[in-house]
Design a protein around this motif. Structure first.
Motif, short mmCIF file in Angstrom:
data_model
loop_
_atom_site.label_atom_id
_atom_site.label_comp_id
_atom_site.label_asym_id
_atom_site.label_seq_id
_atom_site.Cartn_x
_atom_site.Cartn_y
_atom_site.Cartn_z
N THR A 110 0.84 -1.20 0.00
CA THR A 110 0.00 0.00 0.00
C THR A 110 0.88 1.25 0.00
O THR A 110 2.03 1.21 0.42
CB THR A 110 -0.91 0.05 1.24
N PHE A 111 0.32 2.31 -0.50
CA PHE A 111 1.04 3.57 -0.58
C PHE A 111 0.17 4.67 0.02
O PHE A 111 -1.03 4.71 -0.23
CB PHE A 111 1.36 3.92 -2.04
N SER A 112 0.78 5.56 0.79
CA SER A 112 0.04 6.69 1.34
C SER A 112 -0.05 7.78 0.27
O SER A 112 0.66 7.75 -0.73
CB SER A 112 0.75 7.24 2.57
N LEU A 147 0.66 2.73 -10.80
CA LEU A 147 0.41 3.19 -9.44
C LEU A 147 -0.96 3.85 -9.31
O LEU A 147 -1.67 3.67 -8.34
CB LEU A 147 1.47 4.22 -9.03
N ARG A 148 -1.33 4.61 -10.36
CA ARG A 148 -2.61 5.31 -10.30
C ARG A 148 -3.77 4.34 -10.31
O ARG A 148 -4.86 4.64 -9.84
CB ARG A 148 -2.73 6.29 -11.47
N SER A 149 -3.54 3.12 -10.84
CA SER A 149 -4.61 2.14 -10.88
C SER A 149 -5.05 1.77 -9.46
O SER A 149 -6.13 1.26 -9.26
CB SER A 149 -4.16 0.89 -11.64
N LEU A 150 -4.20 2.05 -8.47
CA LEU A 150 -4.57 1.77 -7.08
C LEU A 150 -5.61 2.77 -6.57
O LEU A 150 -6.18 2.58 -5.51
CB LEU A 150 -3.33 1.80 -6.18
N GLY A 151 -5.81 3.85 -7.32
CA GLY A 151 -6.86 4.80 -6.98
C GLY A 151 -6.54 5.72 -5.82
O GLY A 151 -7.44 6.38 -5.29
N ILE A 152 -5.27 5.77 -5.40
CA ILE A 152 -4.92 6.62 -4.26
C ILE A 152 -4.73 8.05 -4.74
O ILE A 152 -4.03 8.30 -5.72
CB ILE A 152 -3.61 6.12 -3.60
#
Lengths: 338, 337
Positions: free
Chosen positions: A105-107, A137-142
């Motif tokens: 996970t990324f903050s 990374l953007r696919s994670l929606g963060i």
């Protein structure tokens, strides 16, 4: 692709690649090449049952490379007892190897920083690849945080040898290139197995095994004066990696161990900037002690300050600056024949 | 920031594979929101969704039956410009990074490792570990040594965070020293050199400052002015100005990238197999002497004559320093400016 102009070549390339990935992820036991070519969208339209599919097979080979380039691990499974029979080889993409680990996970702050890191490269393969990593990374929606102040960092790879060396580094291919050491009148061809490309204090270096010296060496990319050529030889890089780290540590140690002293004109640009250089200390009488990695690079830098600075020690630095200034004065003296 | 525009089929594939899990996580999302999130034009999202919606796997019949394909709420898509995936096929998670992709981001992070944003903890180290774990193979050995970033950066950031103006002494390339008061707008860098672009109160305009020419930095009590806030900064660090000097240089072809920033659209005129002539544009002769003296032996000024004379004088003055003999503490000769 110019070679094929069959009517159904209309399926866009990305649709064919996308369909291939989906088909290979969905299959449990894998698909043979023949099954892929005859059933997967983008291939099936061009497949000739019982006929010659040579060009389609070549297309499949290229597509496999394109997909693997994206970091998608495509496996081949040999049916038991049928080793070596290419027609029975089955292809699949294991879901476990495809998926980004779910506990990764990324903050928002981390996404911001990675976004910034991707803007560092504006050209070449590093730029294309960091942009692609960012899309993933953007696919994670963060959502990302807006940084307090805008940054536009930029790191260049200006040396034309960078891309071919990076390719050789990936493929573990030994290369040769003409290398001009300062003071030599002609370049010498070096044979090197590349282990790392590192940027140290603004300069790109190649770290690798010099095959003639049979020892590790560090080369400045700026001194590679011709296109690197791949040899037919490949090599095994050391287990566990760490070459880039080692190269940087060696350059750092060199930088820490070498000191030069210069005298600057009070209040000049040289006085301000050289004092602000990392590792500098300002002594009495306008003398600044500098740390450096390479005497010729430091000489270039000092020469650009002209009369604002005088190189004092070491002697070879002083001589190198005088040589540059002499060449400069001579090259710009009024031309007699004009 | 430049928006991401896929060019190659590979990039388009990466985009499709990334869009699917994003859409899956959002039951219903507008095209506009998805476009903003990925930083792409809305039409690129629509095209990708149209392609995803008719894609799938050959399935048991090998005929791409309805159940073998993705599906979306077409009414919402056509009428409301909204995306809702109603049927998924094969993939539902984000793809891993390739070894090269992870390496590119890691090297970028290393370059930024001294930024005040991450000074308090090891964000970079932890991110590098995450990227390595998310890559399909060990990231390749491309690395950037951590530079000691200029201490001015922390003060600049504080000025922005507290919305107070920044004051500092600045020596410009012409050798003029002055106390400047500015509102920082953006920090930029080019390799090892760092710059800040700021609204300059005295000049009532945007100016670019080199961090290593700034000294005596202070965050003042003065609130940041409103004027700078709406300025649109140009993408490139160095702008040509109509007042620039044009100077013709002759240099070896290999040295061309070193003067790239000053060439602009100038054509290259070949003089012999490996030497070319280009026109560089510079703000003043101070910048010219710096540039040419750093390229001694590689580049020569062809003209105009006073540019040549300036470089010769600059080199001659510098050599005079050395004529007084090895490192004796003689007073520095006053440089001609």
């Amino acid at each position: 692709m110019p070679e094929s102009s069959s009517p159904s070549a209309r399926v866009p390339v990305e649709e064919r690649l996308f369909s291939l990935v989906l088909a290979l992820v969905a299959t449990e036991n894998g698909l043979t090449k023949n099954e892929i070519l005859s059933t997967v969208q983008g291939y099936r339209q061009r497949f000739v049952s019982g006929g010659d599919n040579t060009s389609l097979e070549r297309q499949f080979e290229r597509d496999k490379d394109d997909i693997r380039d994206l970091g998608i691990p495509m496996e081949t499974v040999e049916p038991p007892g049928e080793q070596g029979n290419n027609h029975l080889l089955r292809y699949r993409i294991s879901k476990g190897d495809y998926d980004l680990p779910s506990d990764l996970t990324f903050s928002a702050q981390e996404i911001t920083l990675l976004g910034l890191a991707s803007t560092v490269w504006r050209q070449g393969s590093l730029s294309a690849e960091s942009q692609r990593a960012l899309v993933k990374l953007r696919s994670l929606g963060i959502r990302s945080d807006d940084p307090v102040i805008g940054y536009a960092p930029r790191l260049r790879t200006r040396e034309s040898s960078f891309e071919p060396l990076r390719a050789a580094l990936e493929r573990h291919t030994t290369v040769t290139f003409p290398y001009l050491k300062p003071g030599d009148s002609a370049p010498r061809r070096r044979t090197v197995s590349p282990l790392a490309l590192v940027q140290h204090r603004g300069r790109w270096h190649l770290y690798g095994r010099d095959e003639d010296a049979a020892a590790p060496r560090t080369f400045l990319l700026a001194r590679i004066v011709g296109a690197p050529r791949s040899t037919s030889k490949s090599f095994e890089p050391p287990e566990g990696g760490g070459s880039a780290e080692r190269a940087l540590a060696e350059l750092d140690a060199l930088w820490r161990s070498q000191r030069a002293t210069v005298r600057v004109v009070d209040g000049s640009d040289a006085a301000t900037r050289l004092a602000r250089r990392p590792g500098s200390s300002v002594d009495l009488g306008g003398v600044i002690t500098l740390q450096y990695t390479d005497v010729d690079i430091l000489a270039d830098e000092l020469a650009s300050f002209g009369p604002e600075v005088e190189a004092l020690t070491p002697g070879d630095l002083r001589a190198a600056v005088i040589k540059r200034l002499t060449i400069l004065a001579h090259a710009h003296a009024p031309a007699e024949e004009d | 920031m430049a928006s991401f525009q896929p060019m190659h089929a590979q990039d388009k594939l990466a985009f499709l594979l990334s869009l699917v899990p994003y859409l899956m996580d959002h039951d219903r999302v507008s095209v506009a929101d998805a476009a903003a999130h990925f930083g792409v034009p809305p039409e690129q999202i629509r095209q990708a969704v149209r392609l995803i919606a008719v894609s799938g796997v050959p399935g048991e019949t090998t005929q791409y039956q309805h159940d073998d394909l993705f599906d979306i709420d077409w009414d919402a898509f056509e009428q409301d410009d909204e995306i809702a995936i109603t049927h998924l096929v094969a993939i539902d998670e984000s793809p891993r990074f390739s070894a090269r992709e992870a390496a590119a981001l890691i090297a970028g992070l290393q370059y930024l490792s001294g930024l005040p944003e991450q000074a308090d903890r090891d964000v970079v180290g932890s991110l590098m570990a995450k990227l390595s774990r998310g890559a399909s193979a060990a990231p390749s050995e491309v690395a950037v040594g951590s530079g000691d970033l200029d201490e001015a950066l922390a003060t600049i950031r504080r000025s922005v965070a507290t919305a107070r103006s920044l004051a500092f002494d600045y020596l410009n390339a012409r050798g003029e020293r002055e106390r400047r008061t500015v509102d920082p707008l953006r920090v930029e860098s080019l390799d090892a050199d760092w710059y800040v672009r700021a609204w300059d109160h005295g000049r009532q305009a945007v100016r670019t400052f080199r961090l290593d020419r700034m000294s005596g930095l202070d965050v003042t009590d003065e609130p940041a002015s409103a004027e700078g806030r709406d300025v649109v900064l140009p993408e490139t660090l160095f702008q040509a100005s109509p007042d620039d000097l044009s100077v013709e240089l002759e240099l070896s072809e290999a040295a061309l990238p070193l003067v790239d920033d000053w060439i602009g659209g100038s054509e290259r005129r070949r003089v012999d197999p490996d030497r070319v002539r280009v026109t560089v544009r510079l703000a003043h002769y101070g910048a010219l002497t710096r540039l040419v003296a750093g390229l001694a032996g590689l580049a020569t000024v062809v003209g105009p004559p006073d540019a040549r004379a300036t470089v010769e004088r600059w080199a001659g003055d510098a050599l005079a320093n050395y004529a007084t003999g090895g490192g004796s503490p003689s007073p520095a000769t006053g440089p001609a400016r």
